[in-house]
Design an enzyme around this catalytic site. Sequence first.
Site, PDB file in Angstrom:
ATOM      1  N   HIS A   1      -7.089  -1.916  11.058  1.00 11.24           N
ATOM      2  CA  HIS A   1      -6.947  -1.340  12.392  1.00 11.24           C
ATOM      3  C   HIS A   1      -7.275  -2.397  13.424  1.00 11.24           C
ATOM      4  CE1 HIS A   1      -7.371   1.418  15.767  1.00 11.24           C
ATOM      5  NE2 HIS A   1      -6.678   2.260  15.037  1.00 11.24           N
TER       6      HIS A   1
ATOM      7  N   ASP B   1      -4.379   7.174   8.695  1.00  8.87           N
ATOM      8  CA  ASP B   1      -3.182   7.506   7.927  1.00  8.87           C
ATOM      9  C   ASP B   1      -3.413   7.473   6.411  1.00  8.87           C
ATOM     10  OD1 ASP B   1      -1.403   7.862  10.133  1.00  8.87           O
ATOM     11  OD2 ASP B   1      -1.498   5.701  10.453  1.00  8.87           O
TER      12      ASP B   1
HETATM   13  N1  CMC Z   1      -2.949  -5.028   4.114  1.00  4.32           N
HETATM   14  C1  CMC Z   1      -3.094  -6.348   3.883  1.00  4.32           C
HETATM   15  N2  CMC Z   1      -3.494  -7.242   4.823  1.00  4.32           N
HETATM   16  C2  CMC Z   1      -3.750  -6.761   6.048  1.00  4.32           C
HETATM   17  C3  CMC Z   1      -3.614  -5.401   6.365  1.00  4.32           C
HETATM   18  C4  CMC Z   1      -3.208  -4.518   5.334  1.00  4.32           C
HETATM   19  N3  CMC Z   1      -3.061  -3.210   5.569  1.00  4.32           N
HETATM   20  N4  CMC Z   1      -3.911  -5.213   7.670  1.00  4.32           N
HETATM   21  C5  CMC Z   1      -4.231  -6.409   8.164  1.00  4.32           C
HETATM   22  N5  CMC Z   1      -4.128  -7.361   7.184  1.00  4.32           N
HETATM   23  C6  CMC Z   1      -4.472  -8.778   7.310  1.00  4.32           C
HETATM   24  C7  CMC Z   1      -3.379  -9.553   8.043  1.00  4.32           C
HETATM   25  O1  CMC Z   1      -2.426 -10.060   7.144  1.00  4.32           O
HETATM   26  C8  CMC Z   1      -4.194 -10.628   8.721  1.00  4.32           C
HETATM   27  O2  CMC Z   1      -4.534 -11.572   7.746  1.00  4.32           O
HETATM   28  P1  CMC Z   1      -4.703 -13.157   8.168  1.00  4.32           P
HETATM   29  O3  CMC Z   1      -5.844 -13.191   9.147  1.00  4.32           O
HETATM   30  O4  CMC Z   1      -4.968 -13.857   6.885  1.00  4.32           O
HETATM   31  O5  CMC Z   1      -3.380 -13.547   8.791  1.00  4.32           O
HETATM   32  C9  CMC Z   1      -5.484  -9.906   9.108  1.00  4.32           C
HETATM   33  O6  CMC Z   1      -5.626  -8.856   8.135  1.00  4.32           O
HETATM   34  C10 CMC Z   1      -5.456  -9.322  10.505  1.00  4.32           C
HETATM   35  O7  CMC Z   1      -4.315  -8.477  10.604  1.00  4.32           O
HETATM   36  P2  CMC Z   1      -3.429  -8.323  11.902  1.00  4.32           P
HETATM   37  O8  CMC Z   1      -2.047  -7.919  11.497  1.00  4.32           O
HETATM   38  O9  CMC Z   1      -3.569  -9.522  12.782  1.00  4.32           O
HETATM   39  O10 CMC Z   1      -4.167  -7.096  12.597  1.00  4.32           O
HETATM   40  P3  CMC Z   1      -3.611  -6.216  13.760  1.00  4.32           P
HETATM   41  O11 CMC Z   1      -4.800  -5.750  14.500  1.00  4.32           O
HETATM   42  O12 CMC Z   1      -2.550  -6.943  14.513  1.00  4.32           O
HETATM   43  O13 CMC Z   1      -2.870  -5.008  13.008  1.00  4.32           O
HETATM   44  C11 CMC Z   1      -2.546  -2.993  11.830  1.00  4.32           C
HETATM   45  C12 CMC Z   1      -3.458  -3.769  12.781  1.00  4.32           C
HETATM   46  C13 CMC Z   1      -3.030  -1.554  11.757  1.00  4.32           C
HETATM   47  C14 CMC Z   1      -1.111  -2.989  12.374  1.00  4.32           C
HETATM   48  C15 CMC Z   1      -2.588  -3.661  10.434  1.00  4.32           C
HETATM   49  O14 CMC Z   1      -3.904  -3.582   9.921  1.00  4.32           O
HETATM   50  C16 CMC Z   1      -1.600  -3.030   9.457  1.00  4.32           C
HETATM   51  O15 CMC Z   1      -0.437  -3.431   9.408  1.00  4.32           O
HETATM   52  N6  CMC Z   1      -2.044  -2.007   8.643  1.00  4.32           N
HETATM   53  C17 CMC Z   1      -1.138  -1.306   7.771  1.00  4.32           C
HETATM   54  C18 CMC Z   1      -0.331  -0.280   8.555  1.00  4.32           C
HETATM   55  C19 CMC Z   1      -1.171   0.896   8.970  1.00  4.32           C
HETATM   56  O16 CMC Z   1      -1.908   1.473   8.187  1.00  4.32           O
HETATM   57  N7  CMC Z   1      -1.024   1.323  10.231  1.00  4.32           N
HETATM   58  C20 CMC Z   1      -1.754   2.470  10.801  1.00  4.32           C
HETATM   59  C21 CMC Z   1      -2.711   2.049  11.863  1.00  4.32           C
HETATM   60  S1  CMC Z   1      -3.941   3.290  12.306  1.00  4.32           S
HETATM   61  C22 CMC Z   1      -3.110   4.610  12.995  1.00  4.32           C
HETATM   62  C23 CMC Z   1      -2.114   4.327  14.029  1.00  4.32           C
HETATM   63  O17 CMC Z   1      -2.254   3.430  14.856  1.00  4.32           O
HETATM   64  O18 CMC Z   1      -1.142   5.060  14.064  1.00  4.32           O
END
Ligand code: CMC
Length: 444
Positions: free
Chosen positions: A314, A371
């Site tokens: 998140h 989720d």
């Molecule tokens: N699985 C594997 N790696 C992950 C995940 C995951 N679910 N989430 C983040 N990472 C890694 C990402 O690859 C990055 O690694 P590195 O620093 O080595 O490049 C690091 O963690 C930071 O991730 P980010 O993408 O920069 O984080 P963000 O704040 O931009 O994204 C997020 C947040 C929710 C989009 C992301 O965690 C994600 O894609 N999660 C899976 C999808 C998900 O469950 N979404 C629902 C979010 S909560 C409810 C809502 O908003 O609707």
Amino acid sequence: MSDTTAEMTPANALLTLGEKQLELPLLVGSEGERAIDIQSLRARTGCITFDPGYGNTGSCESAITFIDGEQGILRYRGIPIEQFENGASFTEVALLLLCGELPSQAEYDLFSADLTRFANLDEGMKHQFEGFPRSAPPMAILSAMINSLSCFHPELHALDDAEQVRQAAARLISKVRTIAAYAFRHSRGLPYIYPDQNLRYVPNLLHMMFSQPYQQYVCPQLVREALNLILILHADHEQNCSTSTVRLVGSSGANLFTSCAAGVCALWGPLHGGANVEVLDMLERIHQGHISPEEYVRLAKNKDSKVRLMGFGHRVYKNFDPRARMLGAIAERLLPQLAGNDPLLEIARRLEEIALSDSYFIERKLYPNVDFYSGVLLRAIGIPTNMFTVVFAIGRLPGWIAHWWEQNRTPGSRIGRPRQIYTGAQERDYRPIDQRIESKRMTS
Ligand code: CMC
């Protein structure tokens, strides 16, 4: 050391930019969050800030929802969400978000009566469903039909006072449920079921989805309680992607319906609300033996795979998402009664266990989000997978409306208009078509 540094003093921040020094005011929120107010930055320095994804950007002041991502705290209008578990209704939480206070009995009754009164759709809207193919994703229909409400309610385009907003909110919160149910019926080729004025918000939604013309759906108490709580836990989450979309669209003066229709589009994405569908697909794949939980987690750690552990991570929570904690506990409690021993819940637990003890997830502070368990629960109460994100949208609607209105009545609110750092071609001349060299390159 860079030539740009920011230092904090109790009352302001001191920014050094090359030779220049300037003081910028420091804003402090009611829970002690601090922000550097850079509104005068470009005018005074010619510089803008650069923050793709807006991870460090406060786009507004808001009094609706507080999140402490480090502690795993979520409060609506100051009330911790855990306190809504015992007997609160989605309708009163909606009023809390919209009006700022929990409603009195009389206010609650009035709003509930409006929700009942406004549940029907204009027959013209009903006919619009026929134009969609059976296979149309319900989120696309939901967005289109919420936008369509603008055509049927031009009198609600300009909302000037709280009472008008309350009336518009009652219409929207009520009708979105009918639209959602009709989208589902359409996808199944089933006749539309009209709302029942004797039913409350949640049972009425389930009635319109699952009753037959010859047989009334009877809503079990457990199902009603679970769906009520799911809606409450999705009701607001401050400046997330869809709420920010609603605010941005609304900042141009666009009406409430159109702004919320845009919110539905933003919510649909798999990184946002669409993740609840992705989580279930992931659990199903594991259940069907295509991949083991251990292999899935391994894949999610490999950047080349483009796979993520869905329902994990998140932008704000760097600790347990309190909604996931609550939904996980409810799933544990209710699933045996609703659906027997669901193997998908076992798989979700196993994935959580593996991820939470893996250094990749620990170092990045990736925990289950809202989720992760909601899909298993929704499935247990009979909601089909293609309706999961629609249920999220129904829940989130009061939050969107509250934010749209908060922005509208904030004095000095301006149209949302970020800037950019331009990286394209510098000035060059137009060439007539017969003098151009063929370019195979696609510009991005
Ligand atoms: N699985 C594997 N790696 C992950 C995940 C995951 N679910 N989430 C983040 N990472 C890694 C990402 O690859 C990055 O690694 P590195 O620093 O080595 O490049 C690091 O963690 C930071 O991730 P980010 O993408 O920069 O984080 P963000 O704040 O931009 O994204 C997020 C947040 C929710 C989009 C992301 O965690 C994600 O894609 N999660 C899976 C999808 C998900 O469950 N979404 C629902 C979010 S909560 C409810 C809502 O908003 O609707």
